[in-house]
Design an enzyme around this catalytic site. Structure first.
Site, mmCIF file in Angstrom:
data_model
loop_
_atom_site.group_PDB
_atom_site.id
_atom_site.type_symbol
_atom_site.label_atom_id
_atom_site.label_comp_id
_atom_site.label_asym_id
_atom_site.label_seq_id
_atom_site.Cartn_x
_atom_site.Cartn_y
_atom_site.Cartn_z
ATOM 1 N N GLU A 48 -8.054 1.506 -2.704
ATOM 2 C CA GLU A 48 -8.670 1.301 -1.379
ATOM 3 C C GLU A 48 -9.626 2.449 -1.097
ATOM 4 O O GLU A 48 -9.273 3.617 -1.192
ATOM 5 C CB GLU A 48 -7.588 1.259 -0.290
ATOM 6 C CG GLU A 48 -6.669 0.074 -0.423
ATOM 7 C CD GLU A 48 -5.774 -0.138 0.803
ATOM 8 O OE1 GLU A 48 -5.991 0.520 1.844
ATOM 9 O OE2 GLU A 48 -4.857 -0.976 0.704
ATOM 10 N N GLU A 104 0.854 -1.190 0.000
ATOM 11 C CA GLU A 104 0.000 0.000 0.000
ATOM 12 C C GLU A 104 0.892 1.242 0.000
ATOM 13 O O GLU A 104 1.821 1.341 0.792
ATOM 14 C CB GLU A 104 -0.892 -0.008 1.250
ATOM 15 C CG GLU A 104 -1.746 1.246 1.405
ATOM 16 C CD GLU A 104 -2.669 1.191 2.629
ATOM 17 O OE1 GLU A 104 -2.574 0.245 3.439
ATOM 18 O OE2 GLU A 104 -3.489 2.121 2.754
ATOM 19 N N GLU A 156 -5.549 -5.941 8.649
ATOM 20 C CA GLU A 156 -4.525 -4.897 8.781
ATOM 21 C C GLU A 156 -4.194 -4.680 10.251
ATOM 22 O O GLU A 156 -4.999 -4.966 11.128
ATOM 23 C CB GLU A 156 -4.973 -3.588 8.108
ATOM 24 C CG GLU A 156 -6.252 -2.985 8.642
ATOM 25 C CD GLU A 156 -6.591 -1.594 8.080
ATOM 26 O OE1 GLU A 156 -6.193 -1.269 6.948
ATOM 27 O OE2 GLU A 156 -7.271 -0.856 8.815
HETATM 28 O O1 G Z 1 -6.517 2.448 7.026
HETATM 29 P P1 G Z 1 -5.265 2.446 6.237
HETATM 30 O O2 G Z 1 -4.958 1.137 5.580
HETATM 31 O O3 G Z 1 -5.206 3.562 5.226
HETATM 32 O O4 G Z 1 -4.167 2.713 7.366
HETATM 33 C C1 G Z 1 -2.829 2.751 7.102
HETATM 34 C C2 G Z 1 -2.138 3.326 8.326
HETATM 35 O O5 G Z 1 -2.076 2.357 9.360
HETATM 36 C C3 G Z 1 -0.717 3.734 8.020
HETATM 37 O O6 G Z 1 -0.539 5.091 8.348
HETATM 38 C C4 G Z 1 0.141 2.836 8.859
HETATM 39 O O7 G Z 1 1.243 3.525 9.402
HETATM 40 C C5 G Z 1 -0.777 2.326 9.951
HETATM 41 N N1 G Z 1 -0.457 0.952 10.293
HETATM 42 C C6 G Z 1 -0.098 -0.015 9.438
HETATM 43 N N2 G Z 1 0.167 -1.164 10.068
HETATM 44 C C7 G Z 1 -0.044 -0.928 11.377
HETATM 45 C C8 G Z 1 0.093 -1.745 12.550
HETATM 46 O O8 G Z 1 0.445 -2.921 12.529
HETATM 47 N N3 G Z 1 -0.234 -1.127 13.731
HETATM 48 C C9 G Z 1 -0.631 0.163 13.797
HETATM 49 N N4 G Z 1 -0.903 0.679 15.003
HETATM 50 N N5 G Z 1 -0.744 0.951 12.718
HETATM 51 C C10 G Z 1 -0.448 0.413 11.516
HETATM 52 MN MN MN Z 2 -5.631 2.045 3.288
#
Ligand code: G
Ligand code: MN
Length: 434
Positions: free
Chosen positions: A305, A215, A392
């Site tokens: 997305e 992503e 995620e």
């Molecule tokens: O909702 P979306 O997919 O757009 O969110 C992506 C955001 O989530 C990014 O800014 C990323 O830094 C954060 N993120 C990704 N993986 C993790 C994780 O394992 N834990 C947390 N707390 N945040 C994450």
């Molecule tokens: Mn996203």
């Protein structure tokens, strides 16, 4: 995290005070005296702008009387040494001189709010008015009249947003607004001078332990402040006038850079976040198809997305755009799945290929039995609809293992990889150490 309300002008935190030069002179003089006496000074910014909503109900004349009533109540209760100024029709400033200790300011705010409560009786109004007061102290929150007024004004805005009646300058809420204001004011110049870059967070097939894609996430490294909070940055972009330009830049950069990733990893899919504000745009489909052509990217190597909330808006034009994108072979993913309110109906109406289970469920998977039930149902729902499911926010091996047991196919999260700059992302493809 709290999100901030839309405003007609796009930017929500531009101060709306005008014509306050006279007040600034008064405030300047008060600051000079406080400084000479080596005393603190308090500024209450009392905002009644929401009273305008009563115009429809009780009429302009009555509202005007109410506001005059506020003015006279404030003049009655102020101490002789305090200074009261009406900044505009519905906003008042009370300068509290000679504050011996900060708690005195809290007492003054209570007095103001209690007395304005009494206004209900005075006007015969069947509604209470809710003043929002921002509090700033000299010298703690500002050394000049300009700084102090700005801090008190911001604090009143923070009170509005958080639904509380009083907010003090320097609170977490105010700091967040100040950061957003800074991003808003410097954003355009930074975008034009290419201060933004894309980071990539891998998406993997957790069942077969294979790479699936990544992503693209926008990041801004500010010259002085360093890394800017990406969530606040995204909020500013989504509210601002450059949303389409930034999205196009992101899409083109991601498609261009993902070509190198695809050389190492055939079939590699790059995901770009599409803001709700663009979903119904009449240019959307043509711009996406043009970008794919420019970078010679196979259509099924692009994932768009879209958040659940965007789909709830259920706009005919948005559905039509998504249908055309899907027919062109582009993969559509629902981001933050499970956090909206109509998870089922749009599975029926939208051509969805992937569900991204929101990280709030994944982070509590092992500690909250209801999260596990919900995650299980979302996986089952995906299977029933023939849609891939990605979890995620995977942060531990235990969570990863549980997800595999539950039959989840794909995953993303800090355990697998944090969002990486392009060179580290390409290096990670050679050595995906998770
Ligand atoms: O909702 P979306 O997919 O757009 O969110 C992506 C955001 O989530 C990014 O800014 C990323 O830094 C954060 N993120 C990704 N993986 C993790 C994780 O394992 N834990 C947390 N707390 N945040 C994450
Ligand atoms: Mn996203």
């Amino acid at each position: 995290m709290a999100t901030y309300p839309e405003s007609a002008g796009g930017t929500a935190f531009v101060s709306t005070i005008t014509g306050c030069a006279g007040f600034l002179d008064t405030l300047d003089n008060a600051l000079i005296s406080a400084n000479n006496l080596n005393r603190r000074m308090g500024l209450l910014f009392i905002d009644l702008s929401h009273v305008n909503m009563l115009n429809t109900r009780v009429g302009y004349r009555k509202v005007s009387e109410i506001l005059d009533g506020v003015h006279s109540i404030l003049s009655d209760i102020k101490r002789p040494s305090d200074l009261l100024e009406r900044i505009d029709e519905n906003r008042f400033a009370l300068i509290l001189s000679d504050i011996k200790f900060p708690a005195v300011v809290d007492l003054a705010v209570n007095k103001v709010h209690e007395n304005l409560d009494g206004l209900r009786g005075l006007t015969g109004l069947e509604t209470t008015i809710y003043p929002k007061t921002g509090v700033a102290l000299y010298p703690d929150h500002g050394k000049t009249a300009e700084e102090l007024l700005l801090e008190a004004d911001t604090a009143a805005q923070a009170a509005h947003i958080s639904g509380s009646s009083v907010m003090r300058a320097g609170s977490d809420e105010c700091q967040k607004i100040n950061q957003i204001k800074m991003i808003e004011s410097e954003f355009e110049a930074a975008f034009m001078s290419s201060e933004f870059e894309l980071f990539y967070q891998p998406k993997v097939d957790i069942a077969n332990r294979e790479i699936y894609g990544a992503e693209a996430l926008i990041r801004w490294k500010h010259k002085e402040l360093g890394k800017i909070n990406p969530e606040l940055l995204v909020q500013v972009i989504e509210r601002g006038p450059l949303l389409q330009d930034v999205t196009l830049w992101t899409l083109n950069t991601a498609l261009n850079q993902s070509n190198a990733m695809r050389e190492k990893c055939p079939g590699f899919k790059v995901a770009v976040n599409l803001s709700p504000g663009l979903l119904a745009s009449p240019d959307l489909v043509a711009l996406v198809l043009q970008s794919l052509k420019t970078w010679d990217t196979p259509h099924d190597c692009l994932i768009l997305e879209v958040t659940e909330t965007a789909m709830i808006a259920d706009h005919v034009a948005a559905i039509e755009n998504l249908r055309k994108l899907s027919e062109a072979g582009i993969i559509l993913s629902i981001d933050d799945f499970g956090t909206g309110y109509s998870s089922y109906s749009y599975l029926q109406h939208f051509p969805v290929n992937e569900l991204k289970i929101d990280k709030s469920f994944i982070q509590t998977l092992l500690t909250d039995a209801s999260s596990e039930k919900l995650v299980s149902s979302m996986i089952a729902l995906g299977k029933d609809f023939g849609v891939s499911v990605l979890a995620e926010g995977i942060e531990s091996v235990e969570v990863l293992d549980r997800l595999v047991d539950l039959g989840c196919e794909y995953g993303q999260g800090f355990l697998i990889a944090r969002p990486l700059p392009i060179d580290e992302m390409i290096a990670w493809l050679d050595k995906p150490d998770w």
